[in-house]
Design an enzyme around this catalytic site. Structure first.
Site, PDB file in Angstrom:
ATOM      1  N   HIS A 157       8.223 -32.389 -48.887  1.00 26.16           N
ATOM      2  CA  HIS A 157       8.743 -31.841 -47.628  1.00 26.16           C
ATOM      3  C   HIS A 157       7.654 -31.176 -46.794  1.00 26.16           C
ATOM      4  CE1 HIS A 157      13.170 -32.298 -48.287  1.00 26.16           C
ATOM      5  NE2 HIS A 157      12.712 -32.521 -49.507  1.00 26.16           N
ATOM      6  N   ASP A 365       3.100 -27.893 -40.191  1.00 25.01           N
ATOM      7  CA  ASP A 365       4.481 -27.988 -40.676  1.00 25.01           C
ATOM      8  C   ASP A 365       4.723 -29.417 -41.139  1.00 25.01           C
ATOM      9  OD1 ASP A 365       7.112 -27.103 -41.127  1.00 25.01           O
ATOM     10  OD2 ASP A 365       7.179 -26.057 -39.198  1.00 25.01           O
TER      11      ASP A 365
HETATM   12  C1  GDG Z   1      10.513 -27.250 -45.151  1.00 30.93           C
HETATM   13  C2  GDG Z   1       9.214 -27.705 -44.446  1.00 30.93           C
HETATM   14  C3  GDG Z   1      10.524 -29.478 -43.256  1.00 30.93           C
HETATM   15  C4  GDG Z   1      15.820 -20.717 -39.861  1.00 30.93           C
HETATM   16  N1  GDG Z   1      16.124 -19.424 -39.590  1.00 30.93           N
HETATM   17  C5  GDG Z   1      17.432 -19.294 -39.839  1.00 30.93           C
HETATM   18  C6  GDG Z   1      17.924 -20.523 -40.280  1.00 30.93           C
HETATM   19  N2  GDG Z   1      16.912 -21.374 -40.276  1.00 30.93           N
HETATM   20  C7  GDG Z   1      17.052 -22.796 -40.653  1.00 30.93           C
HETATM   21  C8  GDG Z   1      16.790 -23.704 -39.486  1.00 30.93           C
HETATM   22  C9  GDG Z   1      16.398 -25.000 -40.188  1.00 30.93           C
HETATM   23  C10 GDG Z   1      15.764 -24.491 -41.480  1.00 30.93           C
HETATM   24  O1  GDG Z   1      16.145 -23.140 -41.660  1.00 30.93           O
HETATM   25  C11 GDG Z   1      14.240 -24.489 -41.396  1.00 30.93           C
HETATM   26  O2  GDG Z   1      13.777 -25.775 -41.532  1.00 30.93           O
HETATM   27  P1  GDG Z   1      12.308 -26.161 -41.070  1.00 30.93           P
HETATM   28  O3  GDG Z   1      12.196 -27.619 -41.175  1.00 30.93           O
HETATM   29  O4  GDG Z   1      12.106 -25.702 -39.667  1.00 30.93           O
HETATM   30  O5  GDG Z   1      11.287 -25.369 -41.991  1.00 30.93           O
HETATM   31  P2  GDG Z   1      11.118 -24.986 -43.576  1.00 30.93           P
HETATM   32  O6  GDG Z   1      12.138 -24.018 -44.008  1.00 30.93           O
HETATM   33  O7  GDG Z   1       9.710 -24.520 -43.700  1.00 30.93           O
HETATM   34  O8  GDG Z   1      11.338 -26.362 -44.377  1.00 30.93           O
HETATM   35  C12 GDG Z   1       9.541 -28.317 -43.093  1.00 30.93           C
HETATM   36  C13 GDG Z   1      11.734 -29.040 -44.082  1.00 30.93           C
HETATM   37  O9  GDG Z   1      11.329 -28.453 -45.320  1.00 30.93           O
HETATM   38  C14 GDG Z   1      12.653 -30.234 -44.401  1.00 30.93           C
HETATM   39  O10 GDG Z   1      11.961 -31.269 -45.022  1.00 30.93           O
HETATM   40  O11 GDG Z   1      10.972 -29.876 -41.983  1.00 30.93           O
HETATM   41  O12 GDG Z   1       8.351 -28.786 -42.483  1.00 30.93           O
HETATM   42  O13 GDG Z   1       8.313 -26.609 -44.312  1.00 30.93           O
HETATM   43  O14 GDG Z   1      17.518 -25.755 -40.525  1.00 30.93           O
HETATM   44  O15 GDG Z   1      17.929 -23.807 -38.686  1.00 30.93           O
HETATM   45  N3  GDG Z   1      19.201 -20.737 -40.609  1.00 30.93           N
HETATM   46  C15 GDG Z   1      20.054 -19.683 -40.508  1.00 30.93           C
HETATM   47  N4  GDG Z   1      19.629 -18.457 -40.108  1.00 30.93           N
HETATM   48  C16 GDG Z   1      18.349 -18.218 -39.756  1.00 30.93           C
HETATM   49  O16 GDG Z   1      18.000 -17.089 -39.378  1.00 30.93           O
HETATM   50  N5  GDG Z   1      21.342 -19.856 -40.840  1.00 30.93           N
END
Ligand code: GDG
Length: 464
Positions: A157, A365
């Site tokens: 990921h 990322d």
């Molecule tokens: C890893 C990789 C890759 C965030 N703040 C809150 C919240 N979130 C949710 C977002 C989104 C998720 O968390 C974050 O996903 P990301 O993809 O942006 O980043 P990572 O957590 O680092 O994920 C990344 C991912 O895996 C999938 O393969 O894209 O590159 O690092 O869904 O909405 N959700 C809630 N409250 C928050 O304050 N409920």
């Protein structure tokens, strides 16, 4: 149809609405074939025996959830230590933060062995295994040692760094050899796939067999880029559900006279938050028409709080926000609203929809799902603008966002200004293209494409 076995560090109950896109998508797949989801229970047993952990098996509809407790020592070495204190920083190009000499590797190996041993007791002939992320790179190798001959796929990921950076990990050869125990390796982007191809040929003497198949250590592995998506329909439904609409209307009333910018992420040094705040400050200095108007809401949800590097980042952010508000704020206008708290998932779409601009500017990322969620939540008739880091995996797909180099503070400020000024027609056209992209390659497409490639590999091997 083969039964699907998903393995990841954490396991989510796919029946629970709060689980999020990935859990929903994997849950769909598990529900279709009847499946098993295996991982850490989230429980840390103080004084527990390292390398041992109780297995809990429960049924969630058609899905069996099998979870393992970890001893405090294993949790510290495997999770906080090697996974998040070595692999996470190195894979995000932060060699300076990696704690190579802390001896975490033994716990990392021990937990992967424990997982392999317990998982073997749950497997049935013909199962297809899909293992997720950097916590579990050596799991297939450990399973193979125990005689597992199932097809096993792996999805990373987070990004895979360039050869020279990867080679800085003292155990890099061991990690790479472990990757050849899989049948299929999935990366988020073409850039990651290229890094893998260059690394294995230069460091492991791998032979490129064409069509992204590589041979080394007496095994052939296939690799591919499978950019993860979101469940666009689920997110659109959340946008129009009660909580989403309430949030949107409340914020719209509150900020009717302002231009709202939004940032949402876990508090993590890979997400470029200090650079973003500096860019916002530069925006206010360079383009004073934004004074008393542009307001940045930054949500940094708590993450890995028990690690020192995260505490330092928290302090840096608080002081940057305080300085911007102190220098530029007025009695009736606060430039930055910073929240170090988790926002309920049902409220996020309303927040995204009310924002004129989203700042998704990680330094590095794997993909970044917030960028895609922002696009999914917009009103096509009056959409907001996505400012996206060129160093997020999502940038390969989302070329119609405004791409920025987050290290370039002045350049980022200029691009944010461009986003704030963008005429309606250009916003609509860009949004249409972005939406088409995230719809075509949504999370269901991601899952199906990966599992099909894993299954196709089985068929082509049978005919060899
Ligand atoms: C890893 C990789 C890759 C965030 N703040 C809150 C919240 N979130 C949710 C977002 C989104 C998720 O968390 C974050 O996903 P990301 O993809 O942006 O980043 P990572 O957590 O680092 O994920 C990344 C991912 O895996 C999938 O393969 O894209 O590159 O690092 O869904 O909405 N959700 C809630 N409250 C928050 O304050 N409920």
């Amino acid at each position: 149809m083969s039964r699907l076995v998903v393995v990841s560090n954490r396991v989510a109950d796919p029946r629970k609405a709060a689980a999020g896109g990935l859990a929903v998508a994997l849950g769909d797949a598990l529900n279709t074939t009847g499946g098993l989801w295996f991982g850490w229970s989230g429980t840390v047993v103080e004084g527990g025996m390292p390398g041992e952990g109780e297995l809990h098996v429960q049924q969630a509809g058609k899905v069996t959830l099998a979870t393992v407790d970890l001893s405090a020592e294993d949790h510290a070495g495997y999770y906080l230590g090697y996974s998040n204190g070595v692999l996470w920083p190195v894979f995000h190009l932060r060699l300076d933060l990696a704690r190579f000499d802390a001896g975490y590797i033994s716990a990392y190996r021990r937990v992967n062995r424990l997982f392999a041993r317990l998982l073997m007791t749950q497997l049935k002939p013909g199962d297809i295994l899909w293992i997720h992320d950097y916590h579990l790179i050596p799991l297939a190798a450990e399973l193979r040692t125990l005689g597992c001959t199932h097809r096993i796929g792996f999805f990373l990921h987070i990004p895979l760094p360039p050869q020279q950076v990867l080679a800085a990990i003292p155990q890099h050869e061991w990690l790479m050899r472990a990757m050849f125990a899989y049948d299929l390796l999935g990366f988020q982007s073409e850039a990651d796939l290229q890094n893998f191809s260059r690394y294995v040929q230069a460091e492991a003497g791998a032979v490129d067999l064409g069509e992204n198949r590589f041979r080394a250590f007496n095994r052939t592995v296939r690799a591919g880029a499978f950019p993860i998506g979101i469940d666009v329909d689920e997110f659109a439904a959340l946008t129009h559900a009660k909580e989403g609409v309430d949030m949107y209307e409340r914020m719209k009333a509150e900020y009717s006279r302002r231009k709202l910018l939004i940032g949402v992420e876990r508090l993590d040094y890979s997400k470029g938050l200090p650079q973003r705040l500096r860019a916002f400050k530069t925006l206010l200095q360079r383009y004073p028409e934004n004074l008393r108007s542009a307001t940045l809401i930054q949500i940094a949800s708590p993450s890995r709080e028990d690690m020192g590097t995260y505490t330092d980042l928290l302090q840096e952010l608080e002081s940057l926000c305080g300085a911007i508000n102190g220098d530029f704020g007025e009695l009736d206008w606060m430039p930055v609203r910073y929240m170090h708290r988790n926002v309920a998932r049902k409220r996020l779409p309303g927040l995204y929809r009310v924002a004129r601009v989203a700042l998704v500017t990680p330094l590095r990322d794997g993909m970044n799902l917030v960028a895609k969620e922002f696009v999914a939540a917009q009103d096509p008739a009056d959409p907001g603008v996505l400012v996206l880091s060129r160093f997020a995996g999502a940038a390969e797909q989302l070329q119609d966002a405004l791409l920025v180099n987050p290290y370039d503070i002045d350049g980022s400020a200029d691009t944010i200004q461009q986003a704030l000024q963008m005429p309606l027609q250009e916003r609509q056209i860009r949004h249409q293209k972005l939406l088409r992209n995230i719809r075509t390659q949504d999370v269901h497409w991601w899952r199906q494409t990966f599992l099909q490639a894993l299954g196709d590999g089985a068929r082509s091997q049978e005919t060899m």
